[in-house]
Design a protein around this motif. Structure first.
Motif, mmCIF file in Angstrom:
data_model
loop_
_atom_site.group_PDB
_atom_site.id
_atom_site.type_symbol
_atom_site.label_atom_id
_atom_site.label_comp_id
_atom_site.label_asym_id
_atom_site.label_seq_id
_atom_site.Cartn_x
_atom_site.Cartn_y
_atom_site.Cartn_z
ATOM 1 N N GLU A 194 0.800 -1.147 -0.063
ATOM 2 C CA GLU A 194 -0.093 -0.170 0.065
ATOM 3 C C GLU A 194 1.070 1.042 -0.070
ATOM 4 O O GLU A 194 1.585 1.625 0.804
ATOM 5 C CB GLU A 194 -0.962 0.103 1.270
ATOM 6 C CG GLU A 194 -1.952 1.260 1.247
ATOM 7 C CD GLU A 194 -2.471 1.350 2.513
ATOM 8 O OE1 GLU A 194 -3.490 2.051 2.576
ATOM 9 O OE2 GLU A 194 -2.265 0.381 3.486
ATOM 10 N N VAL A 195 0.798 2.063 -0.886
ATOM 11 C CA VAL A 195 1.694 3.337 -1.055
ATOM 12 C C VAL A 195 0.864 4.240 -0.332
ATOM 13 O O VAL A 195 -0.112 4.616 -0.466
ATOM 14 C CB VAL A 195 1.727 3.835 -2.446
ATOM 15 C CG1 VAL A 195 2.355 5.075 -2.752
ATOM 16 C CG2 VAL A 195 2.343 2.623 -3.553
ATOM 17 N N ILE A 196 1.901 4.782 0.754
ATOM 18 C CA ILE A 196 1.395 5.887 1.638
ATOM 19 C C ILE A 196 1.630 7.184 1.255
ATOM 20 O O ILE A 196 0.826 8.256 1.285
ATOM 21 C CB ILE A 196 2.142 5.570 2.965
ATOM 22 C CG1 ILE A 196 1.834 4.147 3.648
ATOM 23 C CG2 ILE A 196 1.530 6.671 4.289
ATOM 24 C CD1 ILE A 196 0.313 3.736 3.713
ATOM 25 N N TYR A 197 2.786 7.037 0.632
ATOM 26 C CA TYR A 197 3.175 8.828 0.135
ATOM 27 C C TYR A 197 4.078 8.492 -1.016
ATOM 28 O O TYR A 197 4.927 7.576 -1.206
ATOM 29 C CB TYR A 197 3.992 9.320 1.310
ATOM 30 C CG TYR A 197 4.394 10.530 0.915
ATOM 31 C CD1 TYR A 197 3.810 11.814 0.709
ATOM 32 C CD2 TYR A 197 5.795 10.882 0.392
ATOM 33 C CE1 TYR A 197 4.185 13.028 0.228
ATOM 34 C CE2 TYR A 197 6.637 12.128 0.159
ATOM 35 C CZ TYR A 197 5.522 13.211 0.174
ATOM 36 O OH TYR A 197 6.142 14.412 -0.382
ATOM 37 N N HIS A 198 4.077 9.473 -2.073
ATOM 38 C CA HIS A 198 4.886 9.411 -3.138
ATOM 39 C C HIS A 198 4.846 10.690 -3.587
ATOM 40 O O HIS A 198 4.067 11.678 -3.693
ATOM 41 C CB HIS A 198 4.454 8.291 -4.184
ATOM 42 C CG HIS A 198 3.176 8.534 -4.953
ATOM 43 N ND1 HIS A 198 3.184 9.463 -5.995
ATOM 44 C CD2 HIS A 198 1.686 8.362 -4.743
ATOM 45 C CE1 HIS A 198 1.915 9.651 -6.508
ATOM 46 N NE2 HIS A 198 1.227 8.879 -5.647
ATOM 47 N N ALA A 199 6.061 11.165 -4.221
ATOM 48 C CA ALA A 199 6.437 12.537 -4.810
ATOM 49 C C ALA A 199 7.432 12.488 -5.734
ATOM 50 O O ALA A 199 8.481 11.737 -5.295
ATOM 51 C CB ALA A 199 6.595 13.578 -3.722
ATOM 52 N N ASN A 200 7.568 13.708 -6.494
ATOM 53 C CA ASN A 200 8.660 13.940 -7.353
ATOM 54 C C ASN A 200 8.939 15.427 -6.841
ATOM 55 O O ASN A 200 8.189 15.982 -6.634
ATOM 56 C CB ASN A 200 8.338 14.118 -8.763
ATOM 57 C CG ASN A 200 8.311 12.805 -9.715
ATOM 58 O OD1 ASN A 200 8.808 11.974 -9.142
ATOM 59 N ND2 ASN A 200 7.167 12.760 -10.405
ATOM 60 N N PHE A 201 10.384 15.512 -6.721
ATOM 61 C CA PHE A 201 10.688 16.850 -5.856
ATOM 62 C C PHE A 201 12.052 17.295 -6.471
ATOM 63 O O PHE A 201 12.808 16.479 -7.091
ATOM 64 C CB PHE A 201 10.695 16.567 -4.620
ATOM 65 C CG PHE A 201 11.463 15.648 -3.775
ATOM 66 C CD1 PHE A 201 12.655 16.071 -3.311
ATOM 67 C CD2 PHE A 201 11.236 14.141 -3.873
ATOM 68 C CE1 PHE A 201 13.629 14.769 -2.895
ATOM 69 C CE2 PHE A 201 11.982 13.264 -3.490
ATOM 70 C CZ PHE A 201 13.451 13.512 -2.869
ATOM 71 N N HIS A 202 12.632 18.578 -6.246
ATOM 72 C CA HIS A 202 13.932 19.070 -6.350
ATOM 73 C C HIS A 202 13.995 19.007 -7.867
ATOM 74 O O HIS A 202 14.960 18.607 -8.514
ATOM 75 C CB HIS A 202 14.969 18.037 -5.777
ATOM 76 C CG HIS A 202 16.354 18.555 -5.554
ATOM 77 N ND1 HIS A 202 16.545 19.624 -4.623
ATOM 78 C CD2 HIS A 202 17.559 18.631 -6.197
ATOM 79 C CE1 HIS A 202 17.998 20.173 -4.917
ATOM 80 N NE2 HIS A 202 18.416 19.557 -5.803
#
Length: 235
Positions: free
Chosen positions: A169-177
């Motif tokens: 189960e994916v709790i959090y994901h992000a592209n950044f910087h």
């Protein structure tokens, strides 16, 4: 899973300092993970790979943190991450900082991590985003020997698909910087960010019920009503 085993030689960096703008990447990733460490609990945390060992995880509630990798003075266990010498379901959390990026067989590596992970264990993955300036540099400089150009870059969607197949189960994901040369003091997210991060938990109950299984479990009300009608006709 679609086979993504690499046939070319992949050189694994020994530290973030060996990567172009590597220290900026490390700081940006640490800022993304900072609010999550206090939420992760258990008995054993594995920081797998040379880059994982340099990530600051002192705010994590897991006190027993083990550095695992192929080489390095900071390693507690020297081993190939594809063959981990740990018992099945014995680890509460794993940090894979850009480890899939420099793995010859990411699917194999994920299955090995899944083997040692306890139920509801935490998995943290980071890597390079192909839809970014780092990805553009890899395309226009294919002959470069820099570590960032040598790296494999997997899209966020592709990594999420791998984890769902393993029932995470994916709790959090992000592209950044977005700007690799900028030492940003915030955790601003952007679809074109050079880095991506995923925080997921291993689940034992399927996240979506198998349609065939659901059909078998569904009560047969129509058959029961038919039996009642036939009974009334007889009497």
């Amino acid at each position: 899973m679609q086979l993504v085993r690499s046939v070319k030689k992949i050189i694994i960096p020994d530290s973030w300092a060996e990567l172009p703008w590597g220290e900026y990447y490390r700081v940006a990733l640490e800022r993304q993970l900072e609010p999550w460490w206090p939420k992760i609990f258990g008995f054993h945390l594995l920081k797998i790979g040379q880059l994982s060992t340099e990530i600051d995880s002192r705010s994590c509630l897991i006190s027993h943190q083990v550095n695992v990798g192929l080489r390095g003075d900071s390693m507690n266990v020297i081993t190939d991450p594809h063959y981990l010498p740990f018992a099945t379901k014995s680890v509460d959390a794993c940090l894979l900082a850009h480890l899939l990026t420099y793995s010859i067989d990411p699917h194999w590596l994920l299955r090995e991590i899944d083997r040692i992970m306890i139920d509801d264990g935490w998995l943290i993955i980071s890597g390079f985003n192909p839809m970014s300036l780092a990805g553009l540099k890899k395309i226009i400089s294919p002959l470069s020997h820099q570590f960032s150009c040598n790296a494999q870059m997997f899209s966020m969607y592709r990594q999420l698909d791998w984890l769902r197949l393993l029932n995470y189960e994916v709790i959090y994901h992000a592209n950044f910087h977005a700007l690799p040369w900028q030492n940003s003091n915030n955790t601003y997210k952007s679809v074109f960010g050079c880095l991506n991060v995923i925080i997921a938990r291993k689940r034992t109950i399927p996240l979506t019920l198998n349609p065939m299984r659901a059909a078998l479990l569904k009560p047969k009300f129509s058959n029961a009503l038919g039996a009642i009608k036939n009974f009334r006709r007889r009497y």
